[in-house]
Design an enzyme around this catalytic site. Structure first.
Site, mmCIF file in Angstrom:
data_model
loop_
_atom_site.group_PDB
_atom_site.id
_atom_site.type_symbol
_atom_site.label_atom_id
_atom_site.label_comp_id
_atom_site.label_asym_id
_atom_site.label_seq_id
_atom_site.Cartn_x
_atom_site.Cartn_y
_atom_site.Cartn_z
ATOM 1 N N SER A 260 0.851 -1.202 0.000
ATOM 2 C CA SER A 260 0.000 0.000 0.000
ATOM 3 C C SER A 260 0.872 1.231 0.000
ATOM 4 O O SER A 260 2.054 1.162 0.335
ATOM 5 C CB SER A 260 -0.872 0.016 1.259
ATOM 6 O OG SER A 260 -0.109 0.491 2.374
ATOM 7 N N ASP A 261 0.262 2.364 -0.357
ATOM 8 C CA ASP A 261 0.999 3.593 -0.130
ATOM 9 C C ASP A 261 0.855 3.925 1.362
ATOM 10 O O ASP A 261 0.108 3.285 2.095
ATOM 11 C CB ASP A 261 0.482 4.730 -1.045
ATOM 12 C CG ASP A 261 1.538 5.796 -1.272
ATOM 13 O OD1 ASP A 261 1.480 6.493 -2.285
ATOM 14 O OD2 ASP A 261 2.449 5.917 -0.406
ATOM 15 N N TYR A 262 1.585 4.956 1.736
ATOM 16 C CA TYR A 262 1.766 5.277 3.150
ATOM 17 C C TYR A 262 0.417 5.591 3.825
ATOM 18 O O TYR A 262 -0.252 6.545 3.462
ATOM 19 C CB TYR A 262 2.672 6.510 3.243
ATOM 20 C CG TYR A 262 3.321 6.751 4.573
ATOM 21 C CD1 TYR A 262 2.579 7.097 5.699
ATOM 22 C CD2 TYR A 262 4.695 6.628 4.720
ATOM 23 C CE1 TYR A 262 3.185 7.321 6.917
ATOM 24 C CE2 TYR A 262 5.321 6.858 5.939
ATOM 25 C CZ TYR A 262 4.542 7.200 7.035
ATOM 26 O OH TYR A 262 5.145 7.437 8.236
#
Ligand code: GLC
Length: 723
Positions: A260-262
């Site tokens: 996932s992104d942050y």
């Protein structure tokens, strides 16, 4: 390898649920700030098996220490993925991606990624969150800086080159990193160019423009994919089953890891599709996200989701299997440290990489205007005024994603010109700040410039004005730079404008009045030497714009590959597609870029003009260097299908190549495109090859009027007679 597979199954058998979720959790060590993080005790988490990967841990000693905790003190002794955003260099910074793409040199793009991987692996990093592959046609969006520009073919070749560079021929070998294709998908189409804003585009545009670079990365063997923060027509990418699972995993066969992104998984709550962390975790796992980057959703939400029955342990196991498989592919079970034996800052490596950085920077500079011609500078020039807020900027040369690049090691344009023009007197005045509102310093700058033979006016953005969360509604020169430019140009002396920025800027008035204009992006550690090489003529500029520069923000989105309109602009006819106040065309087109010499293209010819589905369009052109200096030229092959079941763009890039020619030399360039690559999506979005005439247009930019053209016929019935 089979033993890895057996080992992974055995590990899975013996893992507790907490250990499984630990392998799906990436924690932020916080040594660089790339998100809204929170403090974590990574050593305890690693020792207890609650974290299988870390990001933003950069000190080699710290990395080795935490790897030792993982492989010697945790119960399962599993090595860690150590990730960092290495987009255009690790310790040695190369040009920003949007600048480097101007070189139109896939081998260079691969080499700089390879050099960065070697440095990062030497520091103990084994995963980079790059290449960023988001096509962007809206320069208000700050992340246009990180990507490959506006064109699909360029983005696909950029993807291939960067994946090959970061991962090498053997991802397990020392000096190789796992690469990440990000941010899947259409992040560059965020509403109004505002970062993180909703994305709502047609299925057609999604498949024709935004997905292909990611498909190319997967075909090149990319190990990791990162979904975008954004939604896609209401379905957030972090929960997007149709794209992540059905298209990328099932249809494209991607069996790597999706990270996932942050904090993107918990943000599914803010997206309005999950009522709590457990629901967010369940949606992400079901879509196929394996690792939760600093979201805490898998750690705190998955156990509840499993209890609720909204997640299945089989999906957890499948995700853990993919993460462990990646670690095995990287060779981490045998050697967590992927260094190639040379320290990241070893003088031998440093020397080589600085030399590569200078070559990459020179090739990334685009000469947009050169009246008189003022450039290259007369070697006898006596007094040069260097004016503007970026003349001594060091950190800004590293752009918004500078990794471990040290600003103090950057060469400014001031350093570069002083070193290259020792006989000249260089008087330098910053005059104003990049973004400041104070104009007091303009007077002194004008007084200084008035005494000079030639003025180098260095303007643009600082590194904070592009990259993530850095969209701009007005994309002109910030602060009082326009006032400075007007005052300097009023002197009517020879002016070279050097534009440093993370995006195209609206600079029409400056361009009209400056004698020469160089687009310099952010060029990395060797910026000043590269600019001096171009300004003095030691290097003949060959960069070409990978993205259109608008005359006004009102033209956005602006790009060359537009579909036709039923009412194309016609000055003789009111009822046609136009603006009342400015031309339709951008200030500078895709592919624009001048040289200190002149190239002529003649003799466009096709090997065959009647082709069948399995043939190739092969064209040759003669390119001659008719000017006084050696140089390099990029030649583009576009096509246009004038009549198809779905309206086709007026130009589509299908091949490009560079040619180096000495002064007076002539060469033949061959460009090609397989007929099968002329397929487009029919009304039902199915790829189709249609019979009929195809225009082939060849030239040095997307300026349609100046392209050489011929027509070929695609015949689907009988195979074309062999020549
Ligand atoms: C950031 C960016 C992403 C980056 C990640 C880790 O928010 O969106 O591109 O790779 O976090 O730093």
């Amino acid at each position: 390898m089979a033993e890895d597979g057996e080992r992974i199954e055995a590990l899975l058998e013996g893992m507790t649920l907490e250990e499984k979720i630990g392998q799906l959790t990436m924690l932020d060590a916080g040594r660089l700030i790339t998100g809204p993080g929170r403090p974590v005790d990574m050593i305890v988490a690693v020792r207890e098996g609650r974290a299988g990967s870390l990001l933003n841990l950069v000190n080699p000693a710290e990395i080795r220490a935490v790897q030792r905790v993982a492989v010697e003190e945790s119960r399962l002794r599993l090595p860690l993925l150590i990730g960092l955003d290495i987009l255009h260099g690790h310790r040695t910074l190369f040009p920003l991606p949007l600048a480097e793409v101007a070189a139109f040199d896939p081998d260079l793009w691969r080499r700089t990624a390879r050099a960065a991987a070697g440095e990062a692996a030497a520091d103990g990093i084994n995963l980079t969150f790059a290449p960023m592959l988001d096509i962007a046609r809206d320069p208000r969006w700050g992340r246009i800086a990180e990507g490959p520009g506006e064109d699909v073919l360029v983005a696909r070749r950029f993807a291939e080159a960067k994946v090959k560079g970061f991962q090498g021929d053997d991802i397990a070998a020392p000096g190789s990193l796992a690469a990440t294709a990000k941010h899947l998908v259409a992040y560059g189409a965020a509403t109004a160019g505002r970062d993180y804003a909703p994305v709502d585009i047609s299925e057609r545009l999604l498949h024709e423009v935004y997905l292909p670079p990611f498909h190319a990365a997967i075909q090149a063997g990319v190990a990791v994919i990162m979904p975008a923060f954004t939604d896609l027509a209401g379905i957030p990418m972090s929960a997007n089953v149709a794209v992540l699972r059905d298209l990328v995993r099932k249809q494209w066969g991607f069996d790597g890891v999706i990270v996932s992104d942050y904090d993107a998984i918990p943000e599914l709550i803010k997206h309005g599709v999950a009522e709590d962390l457990a629901a967010a975790a369940a949606l992400a796992l079901r879509a196929g996200i394996d690792i939760d980057m600093m979201g805490g959703a898998y750690e705190h939400g998955l156990p509840i989701a499993l209890k609720r029955g909204s997640s299945r342990i089989e999906d957890v196991d499948a995700a853990v299997r993919r993460v462990l498989t990646l670690k095995a592919r990287l060779g981490l079970f045998h050697a967590p440290d992927k260094s190639d034996g040379l320290q990241a800052s070893d003088p031998r490596r440093h020397e080589t990489n600085r030399s590569l950085a200078r070559d990459a920077a020179r090739r990334s500079i685009v000469l947009l205007k050169n009246e008189r011609p003022l450039l290259p500078l007369d070697p006898g020039v006596k007094r040069i005024a260097l004016i503007g807020p970026l003349i001594d900027a060091r950190a800004d040369m590293l752009g918004p994603w500078g990794a471990l690049g040290k600003p103090e090691h950057a060469v400014t344009i001031h350093d570069g010109l002083k070193k290259a023009l020792r006989a000249a007197e260089i008087v330098a005045v910053e005059a104003i700040d990049v973004q400041g509102r104070d104009r007091e310093g303009i007077r002194a700058a004008v007084e200084t410039a008035a005494t000079a033979d030639v003025i180098v006016l260095c303007l643009g953005e600082d590194r904070s004005m592009s990259g993530e969360a850095a969209s701009r509604a007005h994309i002109d020169l910030p602060g009082r730079q326009q006032d400075l430019a007007v005052a300097i140009l009023a002197l009517r002396k020879p002016v070279i404008a050097v534009i440093m920025s993370g995006r195209p800027l609206v600079i029409e008035r400056l361009v009209e009045r400056a004698d020469a204009v160089l687009a310099a992006g952010f060029l990395g550690h060797e910026a000043g030497h590269a600019l001096a090489d171009v300004i003095t003529g030691r290097w003949n500029p060959c960069g070409k714009l990978p993205v259109s520069w608008p005359r006004a923000a009102g033209q956005i989105p602006i790009f060359y590959a537009q579909r036709p309109t039923g009412r194309p602009r016609d000055p003789e006819d009111y009822f046609t597609s136009k603006y009342l106040d400015i031309p339709n065309e951008p200030l500078f087109r895709f592919g624009d870029g001048l040289s200190y010499t002149t190239f002529a293209i003649t003799g466009l010819r096709a090997q065959a003009t009647k082709l069948g589905p399995t043939d190739e369009i092969v064209v040759d052109v003669e390119v001659s260097n008719e000017g006084p200096r050696d140089g390099e030229e990029t030649i583009f092959l576009f096509i246009h299908d004038p009549v198809a079941s779905v309206s086709q763009p007026l130009l589509e890039l299908k091949d490009f190549s560079r040619i180096a020619l000495a002064a007076g030399e002539r060469g033949t360039m061959r460009l090609r495109v397989a007929v099968k690559d002329l397929k487009h999506l029919d009304a039902d979005l199915r790829p189709v090859l249609e019979a009929g005439f195809i225009e082939v247009l060849v030239g040095t930019s997307a300026d349609r009027a100046r392209l050489h053209r011929l027509t070929v016929e695609i015949n689907l019935e009988a195979p074309a007679p062999r020549p």
